[in-house]
Design an enzyme around this catalytic site. Structure first.
Site, short mmCIF file in Angstrom:
data_model
loop_
_atom_site.label_atom_id
_atom_site.label_comp_id
_atom_site.label_asym_id
_atom_site.label_seq_id
_atom_site.Cartn_x
_atom_site.Cartn_y
_atom_site.Cartn_z
N HIS A 29 0.84 -1.22 0.00
CA HIS A 29 0.00 0.00 0.00
C HIS A 29 0.87 1.27 0.00
CE1 HIS A 29 -3.98 -1.95 0.95
NE2 HIS A 29 -3.16 -2.89 1.39
N ASN B 221 -10.45 -2.44 2.58
CA ASN B 221 -10.17 -2.42 1.15
C ASN B 221 -11.44 -2.10 0.38
OD1 ASN B 221 -7.43 -3.05 1.21
ND2 ASN B 221 -7.73 -5.24 0.93
N TYR C 201 0.97 -4.46 11.63
CA TYR C 201 0.98 -3.01 11.36
C TYR C 201 1.87 -2.26 12.33
CZ TYR C 201 -2.72 -3.84 8.00
OH TYR C 201 -3.42 -4.29 6.92
C1 HEM Z 1 -8.18 -8.29 4.68
C2 HEM Z 1 -6.94 -8.16 4.43
C3 HEM Z 1 -6.20 -6.87 4.43
C4 HEM Z 1 -6.63 -5.60 4.23
C5 HEM Z 1 -8.04 -5.15 3.97
C6 HEM Z 1 -5.50 -4.72 4.35
C7 HEM Z 1 -5.54 -3.35 4.21
C8 HEM Z 1 -4.47 -2.52 4.31
C9 HEM Z 1 -4.48 -1.11 4.07
C10 HEM Z 1 -5.68 -0.30 3.66
C11 HEM Z 1 -3.22 -0.65 4.22
C12 HEM Z 1 -2.76 0.78 3.99
C13 HEM Z 1 -2.82 1.56 5.23
C14 HEM Z 1 -2.45 2.97 4.96
O1 HEM Z 1 -3.12 3.61 4.14
O2 HEM Z 1 -1.50 3.47 5.58
C15 HEM Z 1 -2.42 -1.75 4.59
C16 HEM Z 1 -1.10 -1.68 4.87
C17 HEM Z 1 -0.42 -2.72 5.36
N1 HEM Z 1 -0.88 -4.01 5.54
FE1 HEM Z 1 -2.64 -4.73 5.18
N2 HEM Z 1 -4.39 -5.47 4.62
C18 HEM Z 1 -4.80 -6.78 4.70
C19 HEM Z 1 -4.05 -7.86 5.02
C20 HEM Z 1 -2.86 -7.74 5.58
C21 HEM Z 1 -2.15 -8.81 6.21
C22 HEM Z 1 -2.67 -10.23 6.34
C23 HEM Z 1 -0.99 -8.30 6.65
C24 HEM Z 1 0.11 -8.97 7.37
C25 HEM Z 1 -0.02 -10.08 8.05
C26 HEM Z 1 -0.95 -6.90 6.27
C27 HEM Z 1 0.08 -6.04 6.49
C28 HEM Z 1 0.13 -4.73 6.11
C29 HEM Z 1 1.29 -3.88 6.28
C30 HEM Z 1 2.62 -4.30 6.86
C31 HEM Z 1 0.94 -2.62 5.81
C32 HEM Z 1 1.81 -1.37 5.76
C33 HEM Z 1 1.46 -0.53 6.97
C34 HEM Z 1 2.30 0.71 7.12
O3 HEM Z 1 3.46 0.70 6.71
O4 HEM Z 1 1.78 1.69 7.65
N3 HEM Z 1 -2.11 -6.60 5.64
N4 HEM Z 1 -3.20 -2.89 4.65
#
Ligand code: HEM
Length: 683
Positions: A66, A139, A353
């Site tokens: 993202h 999402n 996160y």
């Molecule tokens: C339903 C599944 C998921 C959705 C809807 C989702 C949604 C999101 C969104 C919207 C962001 C962006 C946040 C922002 O705008 O700063 C994000 C970032 C991120 N997501 Fe997910 N994600 C999902 C699954 C996962 C999973 C399973 C993991 C890890 C186990 C993960 C790890 C991360 C990480 C590491 C970031 C970066 C956060 C940052 O650097 O601030 N996500 N995710």
């Protein structure tokens, strides 16, 4: 301005004096300190060193996923008190407004990638409630690729650029992604979504948002209700065509962020309603699928959505880095009255996160940054660390302590503090997927059969496009082997589109596809058309001599619909209308291709059109508008250009010779596209 020997520009301070970061006034910001004007630079030049040192460290790591995103401020307004369902403070008083920050994003591409990549869009909402920050990190699709967080690094590695060559950027159309997906039948439902038009939204304003996982709402008596979160765009849904997306990425890689920025700056505030799907254990037990499985949704027709508030984005950020880049959303940021479910994807996210943000934002104190800090009072004994700038006064930095208030600091709140729902849990410690997660195809099929024929065709076309970019035939075939479990016609279309010589043997299915699921109209974009053409944009192509009256009537009709327009002409300096008045122009032909607009109007003078006939960009403007099924308002002079572009005019061409014509044109535009034309144009 000072006159100098070297001829460089010096602007002299009026109200604001330039200083170093230590506050020392700077006398010269154009020249480093040298021994003689042509001599070596001195090490003692603290201004030069500080300026360059700071610049050298301007970048922080982009998000691991993202990375490309765009944010805006706004508010959430509660429609009605929901105290019977949740103790969450935000839902206790009808009409109350809570500050909010939203960041939309793509997942796979890097920070500088183009906005219209085929991808799921992040829809992350931070609600600054009176009892702490609540993040709904969702999402624009209600399901996900995987069921267990342990597969997330694999999914993202496979989707992003391949590690040896570092391409392709922001695309799933490559071997690694399809290799992984084809080995992960659980991804098939999400594959249907990602291959659909949902993955190429026309605007961030015109897409839905979903919390994806099942969460809990808990009331003050400790009663829990399961919930799924939905954001419904007030302006309806809309997507672009794939051929259009590819061209938009070239013409304006910032298409989505520019659109959001312009809408908010012009007072056209995007709005979503928050919808809840609420259910109890009985519903969960009887539902066809496991409510803890993030690859499944609950059809709205089966469990209606209750609209409980609205989210309005009414302010752009002051500084992209300070707000959009430094904002830290986290699924584990919840408030009293909200709780998690055992969804194994959510449980992993709750770790991920915060963990990544410590690194991305440089230490544990990123919660002190204004964009991340709660707007309600907050007190605790966490202290120190890199860049700490919120400090408690006084002597006590531990508890229990015997110091009297206020030096003693904060204390627990058994009554109002966060309490986890005491869900009874038991079982052997196992590394195992529940059997209730094993049906990988039924909802993929449900999604596919709930689409219109047009939308189904787009899914087939995208699969063919993506798999055509896969070099290994075995991977293509393995992916196709899942399709017979979803739909026979889809299998045939993709098999033919890829030119596979033989029918592929169906993959082994852990569970047979259920054929009895009822279609869900809510899953289709085209069966849920927008309420009007409002918020959309018309591109008006003019030349010198364009009829002023016709132009004015069109502009009035656009304004009445609360839509927008841009004027495109041979020169950006403007055009001289038929009555010699000046028409302001925003884009030169070529800089404003028709892919940037929802509909176009072509209003040249007869002489002006003669010049357009020799202009390749003018021909592209109309031939793309035609191929992208757009409504085209036109005067008679424009016919020559259509002819030159090889276009046969159809009912999507609306004559614009009078005010009545303009109204008819805008009325037609409400349908957004002339889908019937699609069979004539293969793009
Ligand atoms: C339903 C599944 C998921 C959705 C809807 C989702 C949604 C999101 C969104 C919207 C962001 C962006 C946040 C922002 O705008 O700063 C994000 C970032 C991120 N997501 Fe997910 N994600 C999902 C699954 C996962 C999973 C399973 C993991 C890890 C186990 C993960 C790890 C991360 C990480 C590491 C970031 C970066 C956060 C940052 O650097 O601030 N996500 N995710």
């Amino acid at each position: 301005m000072l006159k100098t020997k070297g001829g460089e520009t010096h602007q002299i301070a009026g109200d604001i004096t330039l200083t170093t970061q230590q506050g020392v006034p700077v006398s010269d910001d154009q020249n480093s300190l040298k021994v003689g004007s042509r001599g070596p630079t001195t090490l003692e030049d603290f201004h030069l060193r500080e300026k360059i040192f700071h610049f050298d460290h301007e970048r922080i790591p982009e998000r691991v996923v993202h990375a490309r995103g765009y944010g805006a401020h706004g508010f959430f307004e509660t429609y009605e008190a929901l105290s019977d369902i949740t103790a969450a403070d935000i839902f206790q008083r009808a009409g109350e407004r809570t500050r909010a920050f939203v960041r939309f994003s793509t997942v796979a591409g890097n920070k500088g990638s183009a906005d219209l990549a085929r991808d799921v869009r992040g829809f992350a909402v931070k609600l600054y409630t009176k009892q702490g920050n609540w993040d709904i990190v969702g999402n624009n699709m209600p399901v996900f690729f995987i069921q267990d967080a342990i597969k997330f690094p694999d999914l993202i590695h496979a989707a992003k650029a391949e590690p040896d060559r570092d391409f392709p950027q922001a695309q799933t159309a490559h071997d690694n992604f399809w290799d992984f997906a084809s080995l992960m039948p659980e991804s098939m439902h999400m594959i249907m979504w990602i291959m659909s038009d949902r993955a190429i939204p026309r605007s961030l304003r015109f897409m839905e948002g979903f919390g994806v996982h099942t969460f809990r709402l808990v009331n003050s008596a400790g009663k829990s209700t399961y919930v799924k979160f939905h954001w419904k765009p007030k302006m309806g849904m809309q997507s672009v065509l794939w051929n259009e997306a590819v061209k938009i990425n070239g013409a304006d890689p910032d298409f989505h962020r520019r659109d959001l920025w312009s809408a908010i700056q012009s007072g056209n505030y995007p709005e979503w309603e928050l919808g809840l799907q609420l259910f109890d254990d009985k519903f969960a037990d009887e539902f066809d699928f496991d409510i803890l499985d993030a690859t499944k949704l609950i059809p709205e027709e089966q469990l209606p959505i209750r609209l409980v508030g609205r989210l309005v984005l009414d302010r752009c950020v002051d500084n992209f880095f300070a707000e959009t880049e430094q904002v830290a959303f986290c699924t584990s940021n919840i408030v009293p009255g909200v709780d998690f479910s055992n969804d194994p994807l959510l449980q992993g996210r709750n770790f991920s996160y915060l963990d990544t943000q410590i690194k991305r934002l440089g230490g544990p104190n990123f919660t002190h940054l204004p964009i991340n800090a709660p707007k309600c009072p907050f007190h605790n004994f966490q202290q120190d660390g890199h860049m700490a700038f919120a400090h408690a006064k006084g002597r006590a930095n531990y508890e229990p302590n015997s110091w009297p208030a206020p030096e003693g600091g904060p204390r627990e709140s058994p009554a109002g503090g966060f309490r986890s729902f005491p869900a009874p849990e038991e079982g052997a410690k196992v590394r195992e997927r529940s059997e209730t997660f094993a049906d990988h195809y039924s909802q993929a099929r449900l999604f596919y059969i709930s689409q219109t024929k047009t939308e189904q065709k787009h899914i087939a076309n995208s699969l063919v496009f993506e798999l055509s970019k896969v070099e290994k035939v075995a991977i293509r075939e393995r992916m196709v082997s899942h399709l017979p479990h979803i739909d026979r016609e889809l299998t045939a279309l993709v098999t033919k589109g890829l030119g596979l010589r033989e029918a592929v043997k169906p993959a082994l299915a852990a569970k047979e596809t259920r054929m009895d699921l009822k279609t869900s109209k809510a899953l289709s974009i085209l069966q849920n058309p927008p309420p009007s053409f409002g918020g959309r944009k018309v591109g008006i192509l003019v030349t010198d001599g364009t009829d002023r009256k016709v132009f004015n009537s069109l502009v009035a009709a656009i304004a009445a619909e609360q839509a927008n327009f841009e004027v495109i002409a041979p020169a950006v300096g403007g055009a001289k209308a038929s009555d010699s008045s000046f028409i302001e122009v925003q884009q030169k032909i070529g800089g404003g291709p028709s892919v940037l607009y929802d509909a176009v109007a072509v209003l040249p003078s007869v002489e002006g059109c003669q010049a357009l006939l020799k202009n390749a960009s003018a021909k592209d403007f109309v031939s793309d508008a035609f191929a992208h099924l757009k409504f085209i308002g036109c005067n008679e002079a424009a016919h020559a250009l259509f002819e030159k572009a090889g276009i046969e005019m159809d009912e999507g061409f609306i004559p614009l010779e009078s005010a009545k014509g303009a109204d008819a044109f805008i009325k037609a535009c409400r349908k957004l596209r002339l889908w019937d034309r699609e069979k004539l144009v293969t793009t």
